[in-house]
Motif scaffolding. Structure first.
Motif, short mmCIF file in Angstrom:
data_model
loop_
_atom_site.label_atom_id
_atom_site.label_comp_id
_atom_site.label_asym_id
_atom_site.label_seq_id
_atom_site.Cartn_x
_atom_site.Cartn_y
_atom_site.Cartn_z
N LEU A 143 19.59 10.18 -39.34
CA LEU A 143 18.62 9.27 -38.71
C LEU A 143 19.04 7.81 -38.92
O LEU A 143 18.99 6.99 -38.00
CB LEU A 143 17.22 9.51 -39.29
N GLU A 144 19.50 7.51 -40.12
CA GLU A 144 19.89 6.11 -40.40
C GLU A 144 21.07 5.70 -39.52
O GLU A 144 21.09 4.59 -38.98
CB GLU A 144 20.23 5.94 -41.89
N ARG A 145 22.02 6.61 -39.35
CA ARG A 145 23.17 6.29 -38.48
C ARG A 145 22.70 5.97 -37.07
O ARG A 145 23.10 4.97 -36.46
CB ARG A 145 24.16 7.48 -38.44
N VAL A 146 21.83 6.84 -36.53
CA VAL A 146 21.35 6.65 -35.15
C VAL A 146 20.54 5.35 -35.04
O VAL A 146 20.69 4.58 -34.08
CB VAL A 146 20.51 7.87 -34.69
N LEU A 147 19.70 5.08 -36.05
CA LEU A 147 18.89 3.85 -36.01
C LEU A 147 19.78 2.62 -36.04
O LEU A 147 19.56 1.65 -35.30
CB LEU A 147 17.93 3.82 -37.20
N SER A 148 20.78 2.67 -36.88
CA SER A 148 21.67 1.51 -37.01
C SER A 148 22.44 1.27 -35.70
O SER A 148 22.53 0.14 -35.22
CB SER A 148 22.59 1.75 -38.21
N THR A 193 19.46 11.77 -30.54
CA THR A 193 18.91 12.76 -31.48
C THR A 193 19.55 12.58 -32.86
O THR A 193 20.65 12.04 -32.97
CB THR A 193 19.19 14.20 -31.01
N PHE A 194 18.83 13.03 -33.88
CA PHE A 194 19.43 13.08 -35.22
C PHE A 194 19.28 14.48 -35.78
O PHE A 194 18.41 15.25 -35.31
CB PHE A 194 18.82 12.02 -36.15
N ARG A 195 20.14 14.83 -36.75
CA ARG A 195 20.09 16.19 -37.29
C ARG A 195 18.77 16.44 -37.98
O ARG A 195 18.19 15.54 -38.59
CB ARG A 195 21.27 16.41 -38.24
N HIS A 196 18.31 17.70 -37.86
CA HIS A 196 16.95 18.05 -38.30
C HIS A 196 16.67 17.61 -39.74
O HIS A 196 17.38 18.03 -40.67
CB HIS A 196 16.77 19.56 -38.15
N ASP A 218 14.15 14.10 -33.54
CA ASP A 218 14.72 15.14 -34.39
C ASP A 218 15.24 16.26 -33.48
O ASP A 218 14.60 16.60 -32.48
CB ASP A 218 13.62 15.68 -35.33
N LYS A 219 16.38 16.82 -33.85
CA LYS A 219 17.01 17.86 -33.01
C LYS A 219 16.10 19.05 -32.76
O LYS A 219 16.22 19.72 -31.74
CB LYS A 219 18.28 18.38 -33.71
N LEU A 220 15.16 19.32 -33.68
CA LEU A 220 14.28 20.48 -33.49
C LEU A 220 12.94 20.12 -32.86
O LEU A 220 12.00 20.91 -32.90
CB LEU A 220 14.05 21.20 -34.82
N ALA A 221 12.85 18.91 -32.32
CA ALA A 221 11.56 18.49 -31.74
C ALA A 221 11.20 19.37 -30.54
O ALA A 221 12.08 19.90 -29.84
CB ALA A 221 11.63 17.03 -31.33
N HIS A 222 9.90 19.49 -30.31
CA HIS A 222 9.40 20.36 -29.24
C HIS A 222 9.87 19.89 -27.86
O HIS A 222 10.05 18.70 -27.62
CB HIS A 222 7.86 20.36 -29.29
N ALA A 223 10.01 20.87 -26.95
CA ALA A 223 10.50 20.59 -25.59
C ALA A 223 9.65 19.53 -24.87
O ALA A 223 10.18 18.76 -24.05
CB ALA A 223 10.51 21.89 -24.79
N SER A 224 8.36 19.47 -25.18
CA SER A 224 7.50 18.49 -24.49
C SER A 224 7.89 17.06 -24.86
O SER A 224 7.70 16.13 -24.07
CB SER A 224 6.03 18.74 -24.84
N ILE A 225 8.43 16.88 -26.06
CA ILE A 225 8.88 15.55 -26.49
C ILE A 225 10.14 15.18 -25.69
O ILE A 225 10.28 14.05 -25.20
CB ILE A 225 9.14 15.52 -28.02
N ILE A 226 11.01 16.15 -25.53
CA ILE A 226 12.24 15.90 -24.75
C ILE A 226 11.88 15.61 -23.29
O ILE A 226 12.38 14.65 -22.69
CB ILE A 226 13.19 17.13 -24.83
N ASP A 227 10.95 16.39 -22.74
CA ASP A 227 10.56 16.18 -21.33
C ASP A 227 9.94 14.79 -21.15
O ASP A 227 10.23 14.09 -20.18
CB ASP A 227 9.56 17.25 -20.89
N GLY A 228 9.08 14.40 -22.10
CA GLY A 228 8.44 13.08 -22.02
C GLY A 228 9.48 11.98 -22.11
O GLY A 228 9.43 10.99 -21.36
N ALA A 229 10.45 12.18 -23.00
CA ALA A 229 11.51 11.17 -23.16
C ALA A 229 12.32 11.07 -21.88
O ALA A 229 12.64 9.97 -21.41
CB ALA A 229 12.39 11.56 -24.34
N LEU A 230 12.66 12.21 -21.28
CA LEU A 230 13.46 12.19 -20.05
C LEU A 230 12.68 11.50 -18.93
O LEU A 230 13.24 10.69 -18.18
CB LEU A 230 13.84 13.62 -19.63
#
Ligand SMILES: Cc1ncc(COP(=O)(O)O)c(C=O)c1O
Length: 269
Positions: free
Chosen positions: A194-199, A185-188, A165-177
């Protein structure tokens, strides 16, 4: 500071930490970047508006004693930035247990729990947390940051995609990186997005796909539509991780937090 033009003052007041992060990307020299950061912080401190690293002089509760940065005197303020929603950090039973633990084990474990600093009280806490969450088991980390970085970088790798999610915490982004996975990302809280990104990711991901959301979002306090998110992850054969930092103790009749997947599954049937 005295000769500062009004335009500069306004631009200081409008700046956020994010501006400095963005500025760093285009500012090749670290020292000049740091100088402009210090100037802003010094200015904000000089008018008493610097909210970072304010010195507290009492327990973190709904009212706190704080050192006034201008007069250096003790003042009382209302705390609006704490995540101790239930005030357990000041609960007499918690304080008593913490004192007893220090008497028995000392003030530190001398090693991380994953290595040789794992005590019976850690295990007991994990067992109790697993019970609270209705999960098979639990593992404690020293902080929320290290949880997200540890989990994501351990389980995901370059063949995988992490969808956040676009508003996810920075620690999630750091872990992903750190995991080396592809990051999308998908819009908050937007299920169409989300469905577009999943597809799309279904077509171009060789490995696994993990959607990461928060039960309750830290900045706005809004709640993730978990049932819909869960349905979409099932539909597109992806997995779901929910950061419960702000939901545990807050959501649900007994404070269990967001419904877990077994509850969601039951609801689906
Ligand atoms: C949703 C979320 N996850 C993780 C963290 C990181 O937690 P910690 O401050 O314990 O490292 C925070 C911090 O506020 C958070 O809001």
């Amino acid at each position: 500071m005295d000769n500062m033009a009004k335009k500069d003052i306004d631009s200081f007041q409008e700046k956020t930490l994010a501006d400095f992060v963005i500025q760093r990307r285009t500012e090749p020299d670290i020292f000049s970047w740091v100088d402009s950061f210090s100037e802003t912080i010094n200015y904000l401190s000089s008018i008493g508006h610097n909210m970072y690293r304010r010195v507290m002089l009492s327990a973190n509760s709904n009212h706190v004693l704080v050192e006034d940065p201008l007069t250096k005197k003790e003042i009382e303020m209302i705390m609006m930035g704490s995540n101790s929603y239930l005030g357990l950090n000041n609960h007499p039973r918690v304080i008593k247990a913490a004192k007893e633990a220090i008497d028995r084990y000392g003030s530190g474990a001398g090693s991380p729990p994953h290595f040789s600093g794992y005590y019976d009280i850690h295990r007991k806490l994990e067992t109790n947390l697993a019970w609270l969450k209705g999960s098979e088991d639990a593992m404690i980390f020293a902080s929320g940051y290290s949880t997200n970085v540890g989990i994501l970088s351990c389980f995901l790798g370059p063949k995988d995609t992490i969808i956040i999610d676009k508003l996810a915490h920075a620690s999630i982004i750091d872990g992903a990186l750190l995991s080396g996975a592809k990051l999308s990302t998908f819009r908050h809280n937007d299920m169409n997005s989300l469905e577009r990104v999943l597809s799309q990711s279904q077509k171009n991901t060789a490995g696994d796909r993990l959607v990461v959301v928060e039960g309750v979002y830290s900045m706005d306090g809004d709640i993730a539509p978990l049932q819909d998110i869960y349905n979409l992850t099932k539909k597109y054969n992806a997995k779901l991780m929910v950061d419960e930092a702000h939901a545990t103790g807050v959501l649900g009749k007994t404070g269990k937090g967001s419904p877990n997947t077994s509850t969601l599954k039951e609801k689906l049937i």
